[in-house]
Structures are given as structure tokens and as C-alpha cells.
Enzyme design. Structure first.
Site, PDB file in Angstrom:
ATOM      1  N   GLU A  26     -12.659   8.732  38.288  1.00 25.28           N
ATOM      2  CA  GLU A  26     -13.713   9.141  37.340  1.00 25.28           C
ATOM      3  C   GLU A  26     -13.492   8.523  35.954  1.00 25.28           C
ATOM      4  OE1 GLU A  26     -15.557  12.986  37.620  1.00 25.28           O
ATOM      5  OE2 GLU A  26     -14.780  13.278  39.635  1.00 25.28           O
ATOM      6  N   HIS A  82      14.253  18.534  39.616  1.00 28.85           N
ATOM      7  CA  HIS A  82      14.580  18.871  41.013  1.00 28.85           C
ATOM      8  C   HIS A  82      15.634  17.930  41.608  1.00 28.85           C
ATOM      9  CE1 HIS A  82      11.128  21.540  40.849  1.00 28.85           C
ATOM     10  NE2 HIS A  82      11.353  21.943  42.074  1.00 28.85           N
TER      11      HIS A  82
HETATM   12  C1  LIG Z   1      -8.739   8.713  45.914  1.00 31.74           C
HETATM   13  C2  LIG Z   1      -9.927   8.191  45.177  1.00 31.74           C
HETATM   14  C3  LIG Z   1     -11.123   8.895  45.195  1.00 31.74           C
HETATM   15  C4  LIG Z   1     -12.257   8.377  44.564  1.00 31.74           C
HETATM   16  N1  LIG Z   1     -13.460   9.027  44.683  1.00 31.74           N
HETATM   17  C5  LIG Z   1     -14.594   8.403  44.260  1.00 31.74           C
HETATM   18  C6  LIG Z   1     -15.882   8.960  44.536  1.00 31.74           C
HETATM   19  O1  LIG Z   1     -16.014  10.028  45.139  1.00 31.74           O
HETATM   20  N2  LIG Z   1     -16.981   8.268  44.138  1.00 31.74           N
HETATM   21  C7  LIG Z   1     -16.900   7.078  43.472  1.00 31.74           C
HETATM   22  O2  LIG Z   1     -17.931   6.497  43.172  1.00 31.74           O
HETATM   23  N3  LIG Z   1     -15.688   6.537  43.163  1.00 31.74           N
HETATM   24  C8  LIG Z   1     -14.542   7.169  43.559  1.00 31.74           C
HETATM   25  N4  LIG Z   1     -13.308   6.614  43.281  1.00 31.74           N
HETATM   26  C9  LIG Z   1     -13.250   5.359  42.553  1.00 31.74           C
HETATM   27  C10 LIG Z   1     -12.653   5.469  41.149  1.00 31.74           C
HETATM   28  O3  LIG Z   1     -13.527   6.145  40.298  1.00 31.74           O
HETATM   29  C11 LIG Z   1     -12.350   4.022  40.697  1.00 31.74           C
HETATM   30  O4  LIG Z   1     -11.231   3.592  41.449  1.00 31.74           O
HETATM   31  C12 LIG Z   1     -12.089   3.919  39.211  1.00 31.74           C
HETATM   32  O5  LIG Z   1     -13.245   4.178  38.470  1.00 31.74           O
HETATM   33  C13 LIG Z   1     -11.560   2.533  38.818  1.00 31.74           C
HETATM   34  O6  LIG Z   1     -12.347   1.521  39.361  1.00 31.74           O
HETATM   35  P1  LIG Z   1     -11.644   0.319  40.164  1.00 31.74           P
HETATM   36  O7  LIG Z   1     -10.728   0.937  41.176  1.00 31.74           O
HETATM   37  O8  LIG Z   1     -12.698  -0.590  40.659  1.00 31.74           O
HETATM   38  O9  LIG Z   1     -10.748  -0.411  39.101  1.00 31.74           O
HETATM   39  P2  LIG Z   1     -11.228  -1.623  38.147  1.00 31.74           P
HETATM   40  O10 LIG Z   1     -12.469  -1.260  37.461  1.00 31.74           O
HETATM   41  O11 LIG Z   1     -11.189  -2.883  38.937  1.00 31.74           O
HETATM   42  O12 LIG Z   1     -10.047  -1.642  37.094  1.00 31.74           O
HETATM   43  C14 LIG Z   1      -8.788  -2.259  37.340  1.00 31.74           C
HETATM   44  C15 LIG Z   1      -7.975  -2.147  36.050  1.00 31.74           C
HETATM   45  O13 LIG Z   1      -8.626  -2.882  35.003  1.00 31.74           O
HETATM   46  C16 LIG Z   1      -8.846  -2.034  33.893  1.00 31.74           C
HETATM   47  N5  LIG Z   1     -10.071  -2.439  33.206  1.00 31.74           N
HETATM   48  C17 LIG Z   1     -11.307  -2.635  33.739  1.00 31.74           C
HETATM   49  N6  LIG Z   1     -12.171  -2.981  32.774  1.00 31.74           N
HETATM   50  C18 LIG Z   1     -11.481  -3.016  31.611  1.00 31.74           C
HETATM   51  C19 LIG Z   1     -11.808  -3.310  30.249  1.00 31.74           C
HETATM   52  N7  LIG Z   1     -13.056  -3.641  29.886  1.00 31.74           N
HETATM   53  N8  LIG Z   1     -10.826  -3.250  29.316  1.00 31.74           N
HETATM   54  C20 LIG Z   1      -9.572  -2.910  29.659  1.00 31.74           C
HETATM   55  N9  LIG Z   1      -9.193  -2.612  30.929  1.00 31.74           N
HETATM   56  C21 LIG Z   1     -10.139  -2.664  31.888  1.00 31.74           C
HETATM   57  C22 LIG Z   1      -8.961  -0.629  34.481  1.00 31.74           C
HETATM   58  O14 LIG Z   1      -8.719   0.349  33.498  1.00 31.74           O
HETATM   59  C23 LIG Z   1      -7.871  -0.696  35.549  1.00 31.74           C
HETATM   60  O15 LIG Z   1      -6.609  -0.508  34.949  1.00 31.74           O
HETATM   61  C24 LIG Z   1     -12.156   7.159  43.853  1.00 31.74           C
HETATM   62  C25 LIG Z   1     -10.938   6.474  43.800  1.00 31.74           C
HETATM   63  C26 LIG Z   1      -9.834   6.964  44.457  1.00 31.74           C
HETATM   64  C27 LIG Z   1      -8.568   6.155  44.432  1.00 31.74           C
END
Ligand SMILES: Cc1cc2nc3c(=O)[nH]c(=O)nc-3n(C[C@H](O)[C@H](O)[C@H](O)COP(=O)(O)OP(=O)(O)OC[C@H]3O[C@@H](n4cnc5c(N)ncnc54)[C@H](O)[C@@H]3O)c2cc1C
Length: 382
Positions: free
Chosen positions: A366, A341
Site C-alpha cells: 500500500e 529472544h
Molecule cells: C504480500 C503482498 C500483498 C499485496 N497486496 C496487494 C493488493 O491486494 N492489491 C494491489 O494492488 N497490490 C498489492 N500488493 C502490491 C504492493 O502494493 C506493491 O508491491 C507496492 O506498492 C510496491 O510496488 P512494486 O512492488 O511494483 O515496487 P516498485 O514500484 O517497482 O518499487 C521498487 C522500489 O523502487 C522504489 N521506487 C519506485 N519509484 C520511486 C521513486 N519515484 N523514487 C524513489 N524510489 C522509488 C520503491 O520505493 C521500491 O523501493 C501487495 C504486495 C505484497 C508483497
């Protein structure tokens, strides 16, 4: 092996496609820009029976299955992901835990309004301090007589703060297991319960017409009967819910990836450069061919995961593969569609701008892509 859809599945797909094109497409951009929740669209989705798709009729559902939900999600996300995630979260995270783990009383109390789309439910697992490592849950619930007293907070909870949100199911530490680990349980917290506060909506990069909030629980009291399923089964419950949910998110990601193909073909036929439509150039054709290849293979991956799940076979690895592959493909296709685009791809008036902004979260929500790789590797015995 037959991946062709039945007449009934085709009929569902085409009615959702028509709804997405005729009802969602003309109005969703304004909701997205204004960050408003599309109540009228949700009401119509309720009337179509989309919120009840995978549930039995005895609870007010449509008597379909999880694959039917996936087909609907794909068609909605082909046009808009905020609407699709609203349905995905309402069904697979909101109503499904109550259907799978609830008592007959809980089902009778909540399912009819959730499955009709009259009300929405959220699923509160993630916390400000922990997401991927859900075992790190800090929210606590203590039994005091015949009430749970909940203290803690949850982050990023979808559908938790709309005018029609009826409840949030919350995972909380309810004790210590015999092995010294945390005992996690799931508890239903109805909207409006004193001590349950919903923060204003986040300012998000994408999914701007969907509803996401941080929640706090401050000596929030709910009846002991609001425990969902067995005490101490919270961990197993959310693993089951997330395994299924990954297939649904994969379907949603395929929809976005396919929407990028649709919009790119349309634009490439219209846009002229150097005296002819850009779609005449092989560089553009190859980009679109690659995008179609990616959407198609990602679709097969989620069809396979859904087929295994519905057959009662193990599907954890296939669901993780589908989610990982489809979300990667969605991000790839959104990037390429934007490129096709040109400058207009960076303008919000074109749907691809929304697709681009909505794609990244698919690699995070998720279960991040890293978490999907962990699941696949673990399932391979590593
Ligand atoms: C718009 C939106 C809607 C959402 N809706 C919901 C909902 O309805 N209900 C709900 O419960 N949650 C919800 N979430 C939360 C979402 O599921 C989490 O953001 C996601 O699971 C990641 O968790 P975190 O953000 O704490 O990242 P973290 O767990 O802090 O991870 C940060 C980074 O570290 C990496 N990481 C962590 N552990 C490891 C490991 N052992 N090895 C390698 N890499 C690792 C991760 O992959 C990521 O890149 C939502 C999030 C958003 C942004």
C-alpha cells in the site's frame, strides 16, 4: 484533544483482543507453517461483525467507523498479521471501493456477503511491471457492445484466490484522456468469469496464512454495468482508497510493534542468563522501553490521521506519516524482539519469528516508504 477511547471502543478492543488470544494464537502458527488460509478463523471474525465494522447497518454493516476497523486491526496484528491483513484487505481494499463508488445495485449485490465475511473481495491495482507508478497500468478494458473485454495481468493481489473470494475490482486503461494521458477506470470482475485466471499462491517471506495471487485476464468479458463509479475516475478512486488504507496498515503495524513488546517482556522475565532473568539487565530493559516508546508514538500518529479523516479534514499527509512511521517502528521492534529472544527468536515456534518475517512487507505494501516520503514532501509544497 482527547485520545482516550470511548467505552464502546474499549469494548470492541477488548473483545478483539480476547478473540486474538483465545482463537487466533493457538492455531495460526500451523496455518503459517502449512501456508493454509485460516477459513475457520475468518468465519468467526465474520460472526463477530469485523468485516462490517466501518459500514452502515443498511448494507449489513455494524454502523461503526474506520477508526473501529483500525482498533480491531491493531489487536489482531498484536497476535498475528496474516489474519489482520486478511481483514484489512477485505474491508479497506475489497468492500470499501464498492461502498464508496458503487451503484445501489452493485452495493445490494455484493455488500451483504462481503460485510458478513461470507465472501471476500480483492483489489487489483499492482501489475507485474508496475506498482508504485500505478499510472503505468497496462491492463486494458475495451467496451464491446454491452461488455467490457479485459486483457492484462495483476500482481500480488490479496484475498483474490480463496474459496470464498467473490470478486476482484481491477483498474484498467479504458481510453485516452483529452490531455493524451491514460484514462483509468475500475471494473468488477466476479470470480469464475471465463478468461479470468488465478495463479497458484506465491511463496512468500511472511504473511504466510494470507492469500496472495497473480491474476491474468485473457479476453475476459464482464457486463458494462460492472464499471465501478464513473469511467475515467480510476486514478482518483484508488488514491482515495490507498489514503485510507494507509491508516489501516499503520494500525496493523502498531499491533505488530506492540506484540513485539508483549512477547519480549514475557520472555525477558522467564529467560535466565548469568544467574538471573535477562529482564533484570538494563540493556534489555532499555530495548523494551524504546520498543514501547515507538509503538506508542506510532499509535498516536494513526489516531491523529484517523481523527482527521473522520472529521472530514485533509488527512493525506498524516496518513502517509502514520504509515511511514508505524512500518519503520514495526521493523525496528521485530528486529529487537528477535534479539531479545536470542537463538529462540530464530525458531518459528516463537511468535517473534513470525513478527520478524511479517514486518518487512509493511514498508512495501500500500505504498512503499519512499512513496510515503514523496507524498509528505509533495504535501509540503516540494
Ligand atoms: C504480500 C503482498 C500483498 C499485496 N497486496 C496487494 C493488493 O491486494 N492489491 C494491489 O494492488 N497490490 C498489492 N500488493 C502490491 C504492493 O502494493 C506493491 O508491491 C507496492 O506498492 C510496491 O510496488 P512494486 O512492488 O511494483 O515496487 P516498485 O514500484 O517497482 O518499487 C521498487 C522500489 O523502487 C522504489 N521506487 C519506485 N519509484 C520511486 C521513486 N519515484 N523514487 C524513489 N524510489 C522509488 C520503491 O520505493 C521500491 O523501493 C501487495 C504486495 C505484497 C508483497
Amino acid at each position: 484533544m482527547d485520545f482516550r477511547l470511548s467505552d464502546e471502543q474499549e469494548a470492541l478492543r477488548s473483545s478483539v483482543r480476547e478473540f486474538a488470544r483465545e482463537v487466533v494464537a493457538p492455531t495460526i502458527a500451523e496455518h503459517y507453517e502449512q501456508h493454509t488460509f485460516p477459513y475457520e478463523i475468518v468465519r468467526q471474525m465474520g460472526k463477530m461483525g469485523l468485516f462490517g465494522l466501518p459500514f452502515p447497518e443498511e448494507h449489513g454493516g455494524m454502523g461503526g467507523d474506520y477508526f473501529a476497523l483500525c482498533l480491531a486491526l491493531e489487536e489482531l496484528a498484536r497476535v498475528d498479521s496474516s489474519v489482520a491483513i486478511t481483514l484489512e484487505a477485505a474491508v479497506s481494499l475489497g468492500a470499501m471501493p464498492i461502498y464508496r463508488f458503487g451503484t445501489e445495485e452493485q452495493k445490494a449485490q455484493w455488500l451483504p456477503k462481503l460485510l458478513s465475511g461470507e465472501a471476500l473481495a480483492g483489489f487489483g491495482l499492482t501489475e507485474p511491471g508496475t506498482g508504485s507508478d500505478a499510472g503505468g497500468t497496462r491492463t486494458r478494458a475495451v467496451l464491446d457492445g454491452d461488455e467490457w473485454v479485459i486483457n492484462g495481468s495483476k500482481a500480488f493481489i490479496t484475498n483474490s484466490g480463496t474459496d470464498i473470494t467473490a470478486l476482484v475490482t481491477v483498474t484498467a486503461v479504458t481510453g485516452t484522456r483529452p490531455d493524451g494521458g491514460k484514462e483509468l477506470s475500475t471494473i468488477i470482475v466476479p470470480s469464475g468469469t471465463p478468461g479470468f485466471t488465478v495463479a497458484p499462491g506465491y511463496s512468500k517471506v511472511g504473511w504466510n496464512a494470507s492469500d496472495t495471487h497473480e491474476l491474468t485476464f485473457d479476453d475476459c468479458r464482464v457486463p458494462a454495468a460492472n464499471l465501478l463509479g464513473e469511467r475515467g475516475r480510476g486514478f482518483a478512486q484508488f488514491l482515495r482508497i490507498l489514503d485510507e488504507g494507509r491508516i489501516a496498515i499503520a494500525a496493523l503495524a502498531v499491533g505488530l510493534a506492540q506484540g513485539c513488546v508483549d512477547e519480549s517482556i514475557k520472555y525477558a522475565k522467564e529467560r535466565q542468563a548469568f544467574g538471573q532473568p535477562i529482564g533484570n539487565y538494563q540493556a534489555i530493559q532499555f530495548k523494551i522501553a524504546d520498543m514501547e516508546m515507538k509503538a506508542h508514538t506510532a499509535r498516536l500518529a494513526y489516531y491523529d490521521a484517523a481523527a482527521r479523516m473522520l472529521a472530514g479534514e485533509p488527512f493525506k499527509r498524516q496518513a502517509a506519516i502514520a504509515k511511514l512511521h508505524a512500518s519503520t517502528v514495526a521493523v525496528d521492534n521485530a528486529r529487537e524482539a528477535t534479539q531479545i529472544h536470542g537463538g529462540y527468536g530464530f525458531m518459528n515456534e516463537y511468535p517473534v519469528a513470525r513478527f520478524w518475517r511479517d514486518s518487512k512487507i509493511l514498508e512495501i505494501g500500500e505504498g512503499t516508504s519512499e512513496v510515503q516520503r514523496m507524498i509528505i514532501a509533495r504535501d509540503l509544497g516540494m
